[in-house]
Structure formats: structure tokens, C-alpha cells
Write an enzyme that holds these catalytic residues in place. Sequence first.
Site, PDB file in Angstrom:
ATOM      1  N   ASP A   1      97.138  35.652  -1.417  1.00 49.00           N
ATOM      2  CA  ASP A   1      96.884  34.484  -0.556  1.00 49.00           C
ATOM      3  C   ASP A   1      96.664  34.907   0.894  1.00 49.00           C
ATOM      4  OD1 ASP A   1      96.855  31.925   0.428  1.00 49.00           O
ATOM      5  OD2 ASP A   1      98.973  31.507   0.117  1.00 49.00           O
TER       6      ASP A   1
ATOM      7  N   GLU B   1      94.110  29.044   7.810  1.00 45.08           N
ATOM      8  CA  GLU B   1      94.050  28.177   6.620  1.00 45.08           C
ATOM      9  C   GLU B   1      95.405  27.532   6.353  1.00 45.08           C
ATOM     10  OE1 GLU B   1      94.406  27.266   2.220  1.00 45.08           O
ATOM     11  OE2 GLU B   1      95.530  28.707   3.394  1.00 45.08           O
ATOM     12  N   GLU B   2      96.461  28.324   6.534  1.00 46.97           N
ATOM     13  CA  GLU B   2      97.801  27.860   6.149  1.00 46.97           C
ATOM     14  C   GLU B   2      98.361  26.830   7.131  1.00 46.97           C
ATOM     15  OE1 GLU B   2      99.016  28.628   3.386  1.00 46.97           O
ATOM     16  OE2 GLU B   2      98.512  30.700   2.825  1.00 46.97           O
TER      17      GLU B   2
ATOM     18  N   ASP C   1      90.319  32.425  -3.546  1.00 48.95           N
ATOM     19  CA  ASP C   1      91.686  32.215  -3.060  1.00 48.95           C
ATOM     20  C   ASP C   1      92.684  32.417  -4.208  1.00 48.95           C
ATOM     21  OD1 ASP C   1      93.736  31.650  -1.295  1.00 48.95           O
ATOM     22  OD2 ASP C   1      93.158  29.574  -0.915  1.00 48.95           O
TER      23      ASP C   1
ATOM     24  N   HIS D   1     103.210  31.119  -2.462  1.00 44.59           N
ATOM     25  CA  HIS D   1     104.033  30.778  -1.291  1.00 44.59           C
ATOM     26  C   HIS D   1     105.496  31.225  -1.432  1.00 44.59           C
ATOM     27  CE1 HIS D   1     101.075  27.701   0.686  1.00 44.59           C
ATOM     28  NE2 HIS D   1     100.571  28.906   0.529  1.00 44.59           N
TER      29      HIS D   1
HETATM   30 ZN   LIG Z   1      98.600  29.758   0.994  1.00 52.06          ZN
END
Ligand SMILES: [Zn+2]
Length: 391
Positions: free
Chosen positions: A139, A187-188, A234, A337
Site C-alpha cells: 500500500d 492518498e491516505e 493498489d 492498514h
Molecule cells: Zn492505504
Amino acid sequence: MLFYSTLLRLAGLLCLSAAYSTLSDDTLKSIPGPGDDFDVKKGSILAPILQTRVSGTPGNAAVLQHFVGFFKTNLPKWNLEFHNSTSTTPTSNGKEIPFVNLIATRDPPGAQVGEVGRLTLVAHYDSKLEPKGFIGATDSAAPCAMLLHTARTLDAALTKKWESIATDGLDELDEQKGVQILLLDGEEAFVSWTATDSLYGSRALAEDWEHSFHPAMSTYRNPLDSISLFVLLDLLGSTGPHVPSYFKTTHWAYKHMANLEHRLRELGEFKSSPNHPSKLAKRKNKKPRDEPRFLVDAEKGDDAFIGGFVEDDHVPFMARGVEILHIIPTPFPKVWHRMTDDAEHLDMDTVEDWTKLVTAFVGEWMELEGFFDFKKEKRKVHEEKTEFGIP
Ligand SMILES: [Zn+2]
Ligand SMILES: *[C@@H]1O[C@H](CO)[C@@H](O)[C@H](O)[C@H]1NC(C)=O
């Protein structure tokens, strides 16, 4: 005469704009894997990305610098651009945090701005603020590495193809096709995913590109319009991914990639396959096992698209009419995550298989069959290595 030639031109453009041509079995078999460059400790491509790289922190800047260095050293023909923006975040106490997207583009020589349609390959390079120390190997460190390797693998073939067009005379009907890599920042979410706390880099880029007009009468109005397909990678690198086909309008492209996956598996080129020669050799019972699939939806019917999709960097582009191929597993990897999304939990066979698959897809999209010379390149790499005394 004019009438006929116009008609012919139109017919040519119509069929060429969907041009896509298959790679031979020999070419598929000779696509180089990333090998040592993806070593998670010392590899020149992947290892430098496997660090915390939260937007606005030194780790993030170091990874960006790694990408720039990689292109400058290995791919000098690619044009590099930064796209910079700033935004406050829920954890920045009113301070503006910088977000830097890297845009690497390779267009045919002499191409006019506004006349090139580009296959756009995308991954985000920032990592999540929490849990503290999160590396984000799937990620999206591994997807970024895949794109760098793909670009390097295809670069010489692109040069050769364009040189041959230059010598043989550029056919009037030839469309101008380029490749672009977007390595996106921010992105996060910093706290939790909302419309404003996520996708900082991609939102700013899509908005700016919408208003960056090409010269009047251009084939493509702005850089968004120049994107023929936005391929977003992704959460790739865990074992046993299931990647659905999310969008009806790009299912044809998904099917091309699924077909390549099938062929690479048949050719024994997928290391993660239970039937890969190396695995068969170790097994007493040589009976083939069920061959799994990464791309599980090749047979999906038109009426089965019910509109579910995963929110990700494509959203601001899709909202502006860009065609999307989203390569992300559903369900997400178990490590998603969590602290375990680290180097040790990557399945390197799967990472390598994805890399070959993406490389083959871009090779077919750019119609590179006949322009590869992998053996010669390998020798060159070898010679360089001996020259510099690297074992
Ligand atoms: Zn992520
Ligand atoms: C954008 O950010 C990069 C990386 O921090 C920096 O090198 C560059 O100068 C910035 N560009 C502009 C126009 O501010």
C-alpha cells in the site's frame, strides 16, 4: 479524392484508436523479472521505498528523490514533472502540508502537445500516518516498484519502435501513443477517510489538469483528455489476490490483461502458480492443481456490472470522465492498514508475477512486438555490472 481520403483517414483513426496487439509466446517468456532489484533489503528499486513516507515528512521526500534518481539514471528519455499542492489536514493544526505528485512521461519523438493519447499507469507513494511506523508494502510500495520496473523493461523497445517509424516514414494514419506514470502523494487519510481527508494529491492534480487547456483544435483538450486509460495499481503483493472487473466501459481492457495472465500461466511464467515448474519439481504428486486467477472476472457478463467500486486515486479522474482500470483486490489483503503490511509479509512470487503481467499489458498496448531485444540488454547489464565490480 479529398472525400475518399477523408473517409479513409477516419476509418484508419477509428480502428487505430483501439489498436492493441498481442505479444508472442517467445516475447512473453523472455520478459525479465525484477530479480535482485526487488530484494526488500538491498534491491535498488524496492528497498528504498520500504520506509515510512507520510506526506510532508523527510521519508516521503526521500522516496520521491529515489524515483527521480531512478528515472534520471535509467530512463533519461522520460520527461519528469512535479505537481505540487498544499492543504491543511485534520492533524496539521492549520499548517499547510505539501503534496508532490511525480509525473513521468514518454511521448513519441516530435509529438505535439495535445496530439498524444497516453496509457497512464498510477500508484500512490505516500504511507499512512497510523499505525505509527506503518510501511505499506502492498500500500503501495510494491505497486510503485512494479511501475518503475515496467518502464525500464519497455524503454528500449519504445525507442526502437519510434526509430523504425522515423526511418520508414511516419504513416499519416499512425496515432500518437505515449506512456505516462503518475506516482501520487497524499492518498491516505490522516485520521479517517472522508472526501476532504484522503486523495490530496490526486484531487489537486485532476482539478488542475481539467483547466490546463491544450492549444485550440488539439485532438485532446487537456491532459485529462489525453489519458486513454488510467490503470491504477493498489494493495498488490499479498498472496492469492482476487481482482474483480469494476467498470463495464473498460472491461475490454480488463479482458486483455486477464488473457495475458492466462497465457503467462500456461507458459509456466507465473512463479506464484501451484503448477510453476519449480513447484512441480518439489512435489511427489505431479498432477496439476487447479490454476488460480488474479483477474477473476474475465467471463463477467455486461449485465453483471452493478456499480460497486473501491474509492481510490481514480475517483477525481473518473468524475471528470477518464476511463479507469482499477487493479485492486477485493477483499483487501489481510495485512491492510496493519503493521504487518511490511517487507516480510510481501509474497515476492506474487509481486514478480504482477510485474510481468503489467509489463506485458503495456507492451501489448504500445504494440511493441518485434521491438524487444532482451538477450542483448541482459548482456549489457551484465557487462555494466562487471565493469563496476558488482557481483
Ligand atoms: Zn492505504
Ligand atoms: C515542487 O516540489 C519539488 C519537491 O519538493 C521541488 O523540488 C520543486 O521545486 C517544487 N516545484 C515548485 C514549482 O514549487
